[in-house]
Design a protein around this motif. Structure first.
Motif, PDB file in Angstrom:
ATOM      1  N   UNK A  60      14.723  49.657  23.979  1.00  0.00           N
ATOM      2  CA  UNK A  60      16.063  49.592  23.213  1.00  0.00           C
ATOM      3  C   UNK A  60      16.882  50.629  23.578  1.00  0.00           C
ATOM      4  N   UNK A  61      16.394  52.088  23.378  1.00  0.00           N
ATOM      5  CA  UNK A  61      17.076  53.180  23.803  1.00  0.00           C
ATOM      6  C   UNK A  61      17.703  53.053  25.145  1.00  0.00           C
ATOM      7  N   UNK A  62      16.635  52.811  26.160  1.00  0.00           N
ATOM      8  CA  UNK A  62      17.135  52.636  27.568  1.00  0.00           C
ATOM      9  C   UNK A  62      18.233  51.493  27.848  1.00  0.00           C
ATOM     10  N   UNK A  63      18.282  50.586  27.151  1.00  0.00           N
ATOM     11  CA  UNK A  63      19.151  49.749  27.254  1.00  0.00           C
ATOM     12  C   UNK A  63      20.449  50.151  26.654  1.00  0.00           C
ATOM     13  N   UNK A  64      20.389  50.880  25.595  1.00  0.00           N
ATOM     14  CA  UNK A  64      21.621  51.386  24.927  1.00  0.00           C
ATOM     15  C   UNK A  64      22.243  52.315  25.896  1.00  0.00           C
ATOM     16  N   UNK A  65      21.355  53.366  26.642  1.00  0.00           N
ATOM     17  CA  UNK A  65      22.083  54.082  27.296  1.00  0.00           C
ATOM     18  C   UNK A  65      22.646  53.854  28.548  1.00  0.00           C
ATOM     19  N   UNK A  66      22.214  52.937  28.979  1.00  0.00           N
ATOM     20  CA  UNK A  66      22.547  52.119  30.450  1.00  0.00           C
ATOM     21  C   UNK A  66      23.930  51.366  30.028  1.00  0.00           C
ATOM     22  N   UNK A  67      23.915  50.916  28.965  1.00  0.00           N
ATOM     23  CA  UNK A  67      25.150  50.036  28.640  1.00  0.00           C
ATOM     24  C   UNK A  67      26.137  51.092  28.188  1.00  0.00           C
ATOM     25  N   UNK A  68      25.855  51.974  27.433  1.00  0.00           N
ATOM     26  CA  UNK A  68      26.788  53.180  27.241  1.00  0.00           C
ATOM     27  C   UNK A  68      27.295  54.029  28.453  1.00  0.00           C
ATOM     28  N   UNK A  69      26.675  53.683  29.371  1.00  0.00           N
ATOM     29  CA  UNK A  69      27.237  54.424  30.580  1.00  0.00           C
ATOM     30  C   UNK A  69      28.236  53.465  31.404  1.00  0.00           C
ATOM     31  N   UNK A  70      28.389  52.303  30.959  1.00  0.00           N
ATOM     32  CA  UNK A  70      29.639  51.310  31.676  1.00  0.00           C
ATOM     33  C   UNK A  70      28.800  50.240  32.451  1.00  0.00           C
ATOM     34  N   UNK A  71      27.664  50.345  32.430  1.00  0.00           N
ATOM     35  CA  UNK A  71      26.878  49.071  33.212  1.00  0.00           C
ATOM     36  C   UNK A  71      26.723  47.891  32.409  1.00  0.00           C
ATOM     37  N   UNK A  72      27.288  46.662  32.818  1.00  0.00           N
ATOM     38  CA  UNK A  72      27.139  45.659  32.030  1.00  0.00           C
ATOM     39  C   UNK A  72      25.726  45.162  32.243  1.00  0.00           C
ATOM     40  N   UNK A  73      25.292  44.426  30.893  1.00  0.00           N
ATOM     41  CA  UNK A  73      24.020  44.025  30.340  1.00  0.00           C
ATOM     42  C   UNK A  73      24.197  42.736  29.963  1.00  0.00           C
ATOM     43  N   UNK A  74      23.393  41.674  30.390  1.00  0.00           N
ATOM     44  CA  UNK A  74      23.548  40.381  29.853  1.00  0.00           C
ATOM     45  C   UNK A  74      22.260  39.803  29.307  1.00  0.00           C
ATOM     46  N   UNK A  75      21.920  39.505  28.061  1.00  0.00           N
ATOM     47  CA  UNK A  75      20.796  38.734  27.589  1.00  0.00           C
ATOM     48  C   UNK A  75      20.953  37.433  27.296  1.00  0.00           C
ATOM     49  N   UNK A  76      19.793  36.734  27.601  1.00  0.00           N
ATOM     50  CA  UNK A  76      19.737  35.237  27.542  1.00  0.00           C
ATOM     51  C   UNK A  76      18.061  35.140  26.493  1.00  0.00           C
ATOM     52  N   UNK A  77      18.677  34.499  25.577  1.00  0.00           N
ATOM     53  CA  UNK A  77      17.351  34.171  24.631  1.00  0.00           C
ATOM     54  C   UNK A  77      16.394  33.369  25.020  1.00  0.00           C
ATOM     55  N   UNK A  78      14.919  33.786  24.937  1.00  0.00           N
ATOM     56  CA  UNK A  78      14.040  32.919  25.582  1.00  0.00           C
ATOM     57  C   UNK A  78      13.296  32.162  24.407  1.00  0.00           C
ATOM     58  N   UNK A  79      12.330  31.371  24.596  1.00  0.00           N
ATOM     59  CA  UNK A  79      11.451  30.766  23.583  1.00  0.00           C
ATOM     60  C   UNK A  79      10.808  31.586  22.579  1.00  0.00           C
TER      61      UNK A  79
END
Length: 248
Positions: free
Chosen positions: A69-88
């Motif tokens: 979660x921390x790494x995703x936050x860091x990447x997103x804060x840097x301006x790189x778009x992240x898209x999440x698709x809900x799984x089952x």
């Protein structure tokens, strides 16, 4: 797309299974991968089942996963778009990712275009013919009344119960080999071919099957299944011209 940039895709990490202790090395490996691909990433797509179980109470989320979660936050804060698709396995995701991480969450397939190439992207569960039992079960689990009832369970009880039932699935515990069924029996292959009857897509990118697959489903059209981060540690990358499935 910007020059020398790429779009990355990954799916089915199932962090937390079969136990947090056994899942931890896989989480570390995935965080290392994220740290490496961020240098080239135009965007990152996560196609579901990042967690083996996820439920958001109004003020509580499941314990753990702080590194990813921390790494995703860091990447997103840097301006790189992240898209999440809900799984089952994480279909009870609501607005935590959107509010805390600024990551949009999708509950169904979405279309994207990169460098003139059209993509249909999703987790892949419940698509195509067959699997009627799961489709009925998903309707029950996504019903607002079912979610309301579950929210009344204390988080210690609710999360523990859900984790127990999830790990009972032999696929996630690593005790069952997933095998290719042949194109005529792969529901997602049949689904993509039906979609092509009404609209052209260059790439169909899905997870869910836990098998790394690249299959031609029409003229200049491919179905890609991303595999998983349990047995295969595979991911997809689009460089603006071609799509490749790679192993980390």
């Amino acid at each position: 797309m910007n020059k020398n940039k790429k779009v990355f895709f990954a799916s089915d990490q199932h962090f937390g299974a079969p136990t947090p202790e056994r899942s931890f090395p896989r989480e570390q490996k995935f965080v290392k991968w994220l740290d490496e691909v961020k240098e080239e990433a135009e965007a990152i797509f996560l196609l579901g089942d990042l967690f083996d179980f996820w439920f958001e109470y109004k003020t509580v989320v499941p314990k753990g996963f702080i590194r990813v979660l921390g790494k995703l936050a860091e990447i997103r804060d840097s301006g790189i778009p992240i898209y999440f698709f809900v799984g089952n396995h994480d279909l009870w995701m609501f607005d935590y990712f959107e509010k805390e991480l600024n990551i949009p969450v999708y509950h169904d397939n979405q279309e994207f275009t990169f460098n003139g190439k059209t993509f249909l992207i999703g987790h892949g569960d419940g698509k195509g013919p067959g699997d009627l039992g799961y489709k009925r079960m998903k309707k029950v689990f996504t019903n607002p009344f079912s979610k309301w009832l579950f929210r009344w369970l204390h988080p210690d009880l609710g999360v523990r119960l859900a984790q127990y039932l999830s790990v009972k699935n032999k696929l996630i515990s690593g005790e069952e080999d997933v095998k290719f069924l042949g194109e005529e029996n792969e529901w997602l292959v049949q689904y993509t071919k039906r979609k092509l009857e009404t609209k052209h897509y260059d790439y169909f990118v899905f997870g869910h099957r836990h098998l790394p697959l690249v299959i031609n489903v029409g003229k200049n059209s491919q179905y890609i299944n991303l595999g998983d981060w349990i047995s295969y540690f595979t991911y997809g990358v689009f460089d603006g011209e071609k799509f490749e499935l790679k192993k980390y």
